[in-house]
Design a protein around this motif. Sequence first.
Motif, PDB file in Angstrom:
ATOM      1  N   VAL A 333       0.837  -1.208   0.000  1.00 58.70           N
ATOM      2  CA  VAL A 333       0.000   0.000   0.000  1.00 58.70           C
ATOM      3  C   VAL A 333       0.866   1.251   0.000  1.00 58.70           C
ATOM      4  O   VAL A 333       0.566   2.244  -0.687  1.00 58.70           O
ATOM      5  N   ALA A 334       1.974   1.224   0.734  1.00 55.41           N
ATOM      6  CA  ALA A 334       2.872   2.382   0.805  1.00 55.41           C
ATOM      7  C   ALA A 334       3.485   2.720  -0.539  1.00 55.41           C
ATOM      8  O   ALA A 334       3.822   3.884  -0.809  1.00 55.41           O
ATOM      9  N   LEU A 335       3.621   1.711  -1.416  1.00 56.05           N
ATOM     10  CA  LEU A 335       4.204   1.955  -2.738  1.00 56.05           C
ATOM     11  C   LEU A 335       3.411   2.987  -3.527  1.00 56.05           C
ATOM     12  O   LEU A 335       3.981   3.756  -4.307  1.00 56.05           O
ATOM     13  N   TRP A 336       2.085   3.010  -3.314  1.00 61.27           N
ATOM     14  CA  TRP A 336       1.226   3.917  -4.072  1.00 61.27           C
ATOM     15  C   TRP A 336       1.449   5.366  -3.673  1.00 61.27           C
ATOM     16  O   TRP A 336       1.060   6.285  -4.392  1.00 61.27           O
ATOM     17  N   PHE A 337       2.075   5.586  -2.531  1.00 60.63           N
ATOM     18  CA  PHE A 337       2.338   6.949  -2.070  1.00 60.63           C
ATOM     19  C   PHE A 337       3.812   7.346  -2.216  1.00 60.63           C
ATOM     20  O   PHE A 337       4.115   8.521  -2.395  1.00 60.63           O
ATOM     21  N   ASN A 338       4.707   6.365  -2.134  1.00 59.39           N
ATOM     22  CA  ASN A 338       6.130   6.686  -2.054  1.00 59.39           C
ATOM     23  C   ASN A 338       6.962   6.252  -3.250  1.00 59.39           C
ATOM     24  O   ASN A 338       8.140   6.621  -3.347  1.00 59.39           O
ATOM     25  N   ASN A 339       6.376   5.445  -4.168  1.00 60.38           N
ATOM     26  CA  ASN A 339       7.170   4.943  -5.284  1.00 60.38           C
ATOM     27  C   ASN A 339       6.523   5.154  -6.649  1.00 60.38           C
ATOM     28  O   ASN A 339       7.176   5.596  -7.587  1.00 60.38           O
ATOM     29  N   PHE A 340       5.226   4.794  -6.739  1.00 61.57           N
ATOM     30  CA  PHE A 340       4.569   4.851  -8.035  1.00 61.57           C
ATOM     31  C   PHE A 340       4.107   6.267  -8.354  1.00 61.57           C
ATOM     32  O   PHE A 340       3.700   7.022  -7.467  1.00 61.57           O
ATOM     33  N   GLU A 341       4.147   6.621  -9.640  1.00 63.97           N
ATOM     34  CA  GLU A 341       3.618   7.907 -10.077  1.00 63.97           C
ATOM     35  C   GLU A 341       3.060   7.761 -11.488  1.00 63.97           C
ATOM     36  O   GLU A 341       3.689   7.192 -12.372  1.00 63.97           O
ATOM     37  N   PHE A 342       1.844   8.256 -11.650  1.00 67.44           N
ATOM     38  CA  PHE A 342       1.189   8.174 -12.954  1.00 67.44           C
ATOM     39  C   PHE A 342       0.009   9.135 -12.985  1.00 67.44           C
ATOM     40  O   PHE A 342      -0.810   9.172 -12.058  1.00 67.44           O
ATOM     41  N   ASN A 343      -0.076   9.936 -14.023  1.00 65.43           N
ATOM     42  CA  ASN A 343      -1.220  10.807 -14.300  1.00 65.43           C
ATOM     43  C   ASN A 343      -1.607  11.675 -13.100  1.00 65.43           C
ATOM     44  O   ASN A 343      -2.781  11.899 -12.828  1.00 65.43           O
ATOM     45  N   ALA A 344      -0.620  12.176 -12.384  1.00 66.48           N
ATOM     46  CA  ALA A 344      -0.891  13.027 -11.224  1.00 66.48           C
ATOM     47  C   ALA A 344      -1.013  14.487 -11.650  1.00 66.48           C
ATOM     48  O   ALA A 344      -0.671  14.851 -12.771  1.00 66.48           O
ATOM     49  N   SER A 345      -1.490  15.329 -10.729  1.00 68.64           N
ATOM     50  CA  SER A 345      -1.617  16.753 -11.044  1.00 68.64           C
ATOM     51  C   SER A 345      -0.791  17.591 -10.075  1.00 68.64           C
ATOM     52  O   SER A 345       0.314  18.025 -10.389  1.00 68.64           O
ATOM     53  N   ILE A 346      -1.294  17.809  -8.866  1.00 66.60           N
ATOM     54  CA  ILE A 346      -0.589  18.632  -7.888  1.00 66.60           C
ATOM     55  C   ILE A 346       0.761  18.010  -7.531  1.00 66.60           C
ATOM     56  O   ILE A 346       1.755  18.716  -7.353  1.00 66.60           O
ATOM     57  N   TYR A 347       0.794  16.682  -7.454  1.00 71.97           N
ATOM     58  CA  TYR A 347       2.072  16.024  -7.138  1.00 71.97           C
ATOM     59  C   TYR A 347       3.138  16.342  -8.183  1.00 71.97           C
ATOM     60  O   TYR A 347       4.297  16.594  -7.847  1.00 71.97           O
ATOM     61  N   TYR A 348       2.745  16.326  -9.459  1.00 68.39           N
ATOM     62  CA  TYR A 348       3.730  16.609 -10.513  1.00 68.39           C
ATOM     63  C   TYR A 348       4.270  18.035 -10.403  1.00 68.39           C
ATOM     64  O   TYR A 348       5.450  18.287 -10.672  1.00 68.39           O
ATOM     65  N   LEU A 349       3.403  18.977 -10.005  1.00 73.35           N
ATOM     66  CA  LEU A 349       3.869  20.347  -9.792  1.00 73.35           C
ATOM     67  C   LEU A 349       4.862  20.394  -8.623  1.00 73.35           C
ATOM     68  O   LEU A 349       5.910  21.043  -8.703  1.00 73.35           O
ATOM     69  N   ALA A 350       4.513  19.697  -7.541  1.00 70.63           N
ATOM     70  CA  ALA A 350       5.415  19.648  -6.382  1.00 70.63           C
ATOM     71  C   ALA A 350       6.724  18.961  -6.750  1.00 70.63           C
ATOM     72  O   ALA A 350       7.807  19.365  -6.281  1.00 70.63           O
ATOM     73  N   ARG A 351       6.644  17.937  -7.581  1.00 69.32           N
ATOM     74  CA  ARG A 351       7.857  17.229  -8.012  1.00 69.32           C
ATOM     75  C   ARG A 351       8.777  18.144  -8.809  1.00 69.32           C
ATOM     76  O   ARG A 351      10.002  18.126  -8.618  1.00 69.32           O
ATOM     77  N   GLU A 352       8.192  18.968  -9.683  1.00 65.11           N
ATOM     78  CA  GLU A 352       9.008  19.901 -10.476  1.00 65.11           C
ATOM     79  C   GLU A 352       9.678  20.936  -9.577  1.00 65.11           C
ATOM     80  O   GLU A 352      10.840  21.302  -9.798  1.00 65.11           O
ATOM     81  N   ILE A 353       8.954  21.398  -8.567  1.00 63.76           N
ATOM     82  CA  ILE A 353       9.552  22.347  -7.617  1.00 63.76           C
ATOM     83  C   ILE A 353      10.724  21.684  -6.887  1.00 63.76           C
ATOM     84  O   ILE A 353      11.770  22.296  -6.662  1.00 63.76           O
ATOM     85  N   GLY A 354      10.551  20.405  -6.554  1.00 67.76           N
ATOM     86  CA  GLY A 354      11.637  19.658  -5.917  1.00 67.76           C
ATOM     87  C   GLY A 354      12.857  19.550  -6.814  1.00 67.76           C
ATOM     88  O   GLY A 354      14.001  19.665  -6.340  1.00 67.76           O
TER      89      GLY A 354
END
Length: 498
Positions: A333-354
Amino acid sequence: MTAFWKLYKVPLLLTFVSLFLYWFFAYDLIRTEYSQLILLYTALWLVFILLLKFAKDNLKFLTVIAFLSRAIFILAIPNLSQDFYRFIWDGRMILEGLNPYLYTPESFIKSENLPIAQAQELYTGMGTLNGSHYTNYPPINQLCFFFAALFSGHSILGSAIILRLLIIAADFGTFFFGKKLLKKLNLPEKNIFWYLLNPFIIIELTGNLHFEGVMIFFLIWSIYLLHIGKWKWAAVVFALSISVKLIPILFLPLFFYYFKKPIIISSKVGKSHNNEILKRVQNDDDIQIISSQKTSIHFKKLIAFYAIIGIVTALLFAPFFSSQFINNYSQTVALWFNNFEFNASIYYLAREIGYWFRGYNEIAVIGKILPVLVFLFVMGLAFFRRKKDSQLLIRHMLFAFAIYLFLSTTVHPWYVATLLALGMFTNYKFPLVWSFMIILSYLAYLNLNKADKFENLWIIALEYIVVYGVLIWEVLFMRRFPKKKGNEKANSIELAKS
């Protein structure tokens, strides 16, 4: 016959076109053929809208079309998702007496110890990513997989047919209880077809064998039971929903103000006085006399509701329970929050800032912050209004799940099905718009052969600009909140009668 043809000519022609397009989608489409995918999906949506326009008052006709469309897929192997191979694997593991939560398919393949029929084909079909992780599907989901193995233990197509029949049966259940709930909430019964006849639902659930449909069936059934006062059975059915997909756990805080102590009319005042109060409740001008009175939470009922959900869910997980199960399941279950990424919105913006500030992907940090934000938002909804009826509860569920998706690192297309199901009991249309735009996420498969790039972020940006645009318009400008007057009146009468 001629008169019938003249009367139903357009709907019948649209039906034939729709069934042909679904057949083409089920048996001839390859997901990497993006132009064909988009054109087919758009054409199906156009026919869907026209059918609702020309046959909106003929609910029986629309019902027949909805299930004929599903029947088209009966003999099809899913062409947009590989998950069903893992479903079949898990079911056959249970049939062999093995706990699917304790082993990965990869471990058997590497050891060349093949415990089930067609093990190599199933592992190849699900892919190494799926096959290298422990299963995360709850027990009622596993029960469905077991049925597929029980009735078709040596045929992938046969297992897919069994799984599909279960999902179609769940859609029948959603149709049955969804219509009842719409009627109880004084909403048009035809709203059910925004879900039942939607090409997105037919393709993603019936076509691609995703079990959100079964979870939605139990969720809608539970809400209906809760609305008519059968809260104990509602708790049991809600636990079944959690045991298909864990998502309904997100809604648990929202029930906090739902259970209220009823207004008690003293028997000392006499029957005539009680009748007088009921008459005053039925008078629009006097609604405030009762609805404005303070009500307190019925804590005993609330705690019992939560307890039933917890106990039933625990009992369903019990056959698989072990310390290793807890470790494996929590890791998956933790993988869905800490490893996998697909078709996200706000997360992708936060990732770019990172990337700008740290130079690398901060998913390990961001993946821990976003669930906290979701939790805070849900708790805010839970305590925002003390007077909560069924419509407000559903509306809060809708926005709770929407925020969950907006803040998720992974948003697969079929996740939107729950949003669409809740949306048909409200005036909001952004879930409907998203169920059309979500097809763009499949364009990620254009870049499967490019090691340095998986998704086209411009395409994802287009998807979310449209979805967020409609949401902002509805919330800030259209202010589409259902009228409460009739519902408050009905609720006040029920309270007075109790």
